[in-house]
Design a protein around this motif. Structure first.
Motif, PDB file in Angstrom:
ATOM      1  N   ALA A 104       0.827  -1.204   0.000  1.00  0.00           N
ATOM      2  CA  ALA A 104       0.000   0.000   0.000  1.00  0.00           C
ATOM      3  C   ALA A 104       0.865   1.259   0.000  1.00  0.00           C
ATOM      4  CB  ALA A 104      -0.926  -0.004   1.213  1.00  0.00           C
TER       5      ALA A 104
ATOM      6  N   ALA B 144       0.918   4.530  -2.491  1.00  0.00           N
ATOM      7  CA  ALA B 144       0.888   5.902  -1.980  1.00  0.00           C
ATOM      8  C   ALA B 144       2.033   6.725  -2.567  1.00  0.00           C
ATOM      9  CB  ALA B 144       0.976   5.888  -0.451  1.00  0.00           C
TER      10      ALA B 144
ATOM     11  N   THR C 181       1.358   7.450  -6.243  1.00  0.00           N
ATOM     12  CA  THR C 181       0.323   8.485  -6.352  1.00  0.00           C
ATOM     13  C   THR C 181       0.906   9.871  -6.122  1.00  0.00           C
ATOM     14  OG1 THR C 181      -1.308   6.885  -5.526  1.00  0.00           O
ATOM     15  CG2 THR C 181      -1.945   9.198  -5.514  1.00  0.00           C
TER      16      THR C 181
ATOM     17  N   TYR D 288     -10.416   5.011  -4.872  1.00  0.00           N
ATOM     18  CA  TYR D 288      -9.315   5.553  -5.676  1.00  0.00           C
ATOM     19  C   TYR D 288      -9.782   5.798  -7.111  1.00  0.00           C
ATOM     20  CZ  TYR D 288      -4.358   6.053  -7.039  1.00  0.00           C
ATOM     21  OH  TYR D 288      -3.147   6.527  -7.485  1.00  0.00           O
TER      22      TYR D 288
ATOM     23  N   ARG E  82      -3.848   8.806   1.064  1.00  0.00           N
ATOM     24  CA  ARG E  82      -3.160   7.518   1.195  1.00  0.00           C
ATOM     25  C   ARG E  82      -2.006   7.602   2.194  1.00  0.00           C
ATOM     26  NH1 ARG E  82      -3.607   2.828  -1.905  1.00  0.00           N
ATOM     27  NH2 ARG E  82      -5.717   2.732  -2.738  1.00  0.00           N
TER      28      ARG E  82
ATOM     29  N   SER F 143      -3.440   7.817   5.668  1.00  0.00           N
ATOM     30  CA  SER F 143      -4.081   6.548   6.017  1.00  0.00           C
ATOM     31  C   SER F 143      -3.042   5.499   6.392  1.00  0.00           C
ATOM     32  CB  SER F 143      -4.939   6.049   4.850  1.00  0.00           C
ATOM     33  OG  SER F 143      -6.006   6.926   4.592  1.00  0.00           O
ATOM     34  N   GLU F 144      -1.959   5.422   5.621  1.00  0.00           N
ATOM     35  CA  GLU F 144      -0.920   4.445   5.917  1.00  0.00           C
ATOM     36  C   GLU F 144      -0.200   4.786   7.218  1.00  0.00           C
ATOM     37  OE1 GLU F 144      -0.335   1.539   4.372  1.00  0.00           O
ATOM     38  OE2 GLU F 144      -2.164   2.103   3.329  1.00  0.00           O
TER      39      GLU F 144
END
Length: 420
Positions: free
Chosen positions: A79, A83, A86, A147, A171, A174-175
């Motif tokens: 993940a 991120a 992105t 997404y 992202r 969130s991570e």
């Protein structure tokens, strides 16, 4: 960049007959601000890497081919990889780099083969005229519905760079939040595992040595010592049965949790009630809800759809059920803050800030502030828990080891008194 947009028919024949090998190069250099920087790029020659760095405003100071690992393994896409990709897309799009060139450069320069393959597949779709959102949709393992929907909204509004910036921020946060919550869950588990491991090792290997010594005493042992010796004997003779039972229990639970929604819901409700851990998970779920809804709403996604995405992103069945109920109430015409209050799950501060956001027309800004508040509270709570767990771990292990030592030395102390 011009070569990235050429048609395949304009390529020289030698490129088709003989494709140059691509390697990973490690580089060090100085950027436009005079700061030292380093990284990795993929290319065919050192000269090519130097040219790429210069085009990016970096003065190369050293470039060398990265040596292959003896234990080579295919690394999976995480993940955090998504991120970072992105964020890179957002940065390059905002700098005016075309989308096709952006994907091409990122795919070529990434160190993981699976990421290069993923971006290569997406690039092929985009070059054929398919919208980026549709090219991402088949890869649901890495790009979820939220997404893809946000990218589609950015394509329709013509603000793809701004949308990617919002997705990247979402992202990344969130991570970071997920990592903090995992850390909070890890420490208590570590205390239990270490305490059990130390106890088992002592009972299996240390206590039997004392039992041989006690056999020559010819006197009755203290009750506490006898109790410890009985546990040690049972563990030595039946350890495989105990291990099999524990394995069967863990296997049954994992399988039930995977296959039964009712079990998952019950576990989610239970962990929210665990002391010290529960409050952190509560705050984490509210932070994820607020951050997700703020991101979708600011990207132009309707509130109803945003609530559905936020429910799925909350990370807990209790909050998911509550947010889906809020969604139904909002669809029926109720204000969101009123619907949230009726659930009895959300604190007054959160409800009031949502009410202010709805009244002022700045719901996304208010939700971002709420997310920041709860993320900071999670961070502080995890740090506090970490500081608390360390002395608790020492006390637990000290008590276990100390108790076993006392049990083993009690007969010796009693003999000393008798002799004295």
């Amino acid at each position: 960049m011009a070569t990235a947009t050429r048609r395949s028919k304009s390529k020289p024949k030698k490129d088709i007959k003989h494709q140059p090998k691509v390697f990973t190069f490690e580089w060090k250099g100085v950027n436009r601000d005079g700061q030292r920087t380093s990284g990795e790029l993929r290319g065919s020659t050192i000269a090519e890497i130097r040219g790429i760095l210069k085009s990016q405003g970096v003065t190369p100071k050293g470039v060398r081919k990265k040596s292959a690992s003896l234990f080579k393994s295919e690394k999976r896409i995480t993940a955090m990889d998504i991120a970072m990709i992105t964020r890179q897309i957002a940065t390059m799009l905002s700098a005016g780099v075309p989308l096709v060139t952006t994907i091409q450069l990122l795919g070529r320069g990434h160190e993981k083969a699976k990421v290069r393959e993923l971006l290569g597949n997406i690039l092929t779709e985009v070059q054929s005229g398919i919208p980026l959102s549709d090219a991402l949709r088949p890869h649901r393992l890495y790009f979820d519905d939220l997404y893809v929907d946000l990218v589609a909204a950015g394509e329709h509004s013509g603000s793809l760079d701004a949308v990617f910036d919002r997705i990247a921020t979402y992202r990344e946060k969130s991570e970071a939040l997920k990592s903090k919550i995992k850390k909070a869950m890890f420490y208590p588990a570590a205390v239990v595992i270490v305490a059990i491991a130390v106890t088992v090792l002592l009972l299996l290997f240390v206590v039997p040595q004392f039992e041989e010594i006690f056999a020559g005493f010819g006197a009755e042992l203290p009750a506490f010592t006898q109790f410890v010796l009985e546990i040690s004997r049972a563990l030595q003779s039946s350890w495989y049965i105990i291990a099999a039972i524990l394995f069967a229990m863990v296997f049954t639970f994992v399988r039930a949790h995977r296959n039964s929604q009712a079990v998952r819901d019950a576990v989610d409700a239970l962990i929210l009630k665990i002391p010290a851990i529960g409050p952190i998970l509560h705050k984490g779920s509210m932070a994820r809800f607020a951050r997700t809804l703020a991101t979708t709403f600011s990207a132009g996604v309707p509130l109803i759809d945003g609530l559905e995405s936020a429910a799925g992103a909350s990370g807990n069945a209790v909050y998911k059920k509550a947010l889906l109920k809020v969604r139904q109430e909002v669809m029926a015409g109720m204000q969101m803050n009123v619907a949230m209050r009726t659930t009895g799950l959300f604190p007054d501060m959160l409800v009031q800030m949502v009410m202010i956001g709805e009244e002022s027309g700045g719901l996304d800004d208010m939700l971002n502030k709420v997310a920041n508040i709860y993320e900071m509270q999670v961070d502080d709570a995890v740090d506090g828990l970490s500081s608390l767990i360390e002395p608790i771990m020492m006390v637990v292990i000290g008590t276990v080891v100390g108790g076993l030592i006392v049990a083993m030395y009690l007969p010796i102390f009693q003999m000393g008194k008798v002799v004295g």
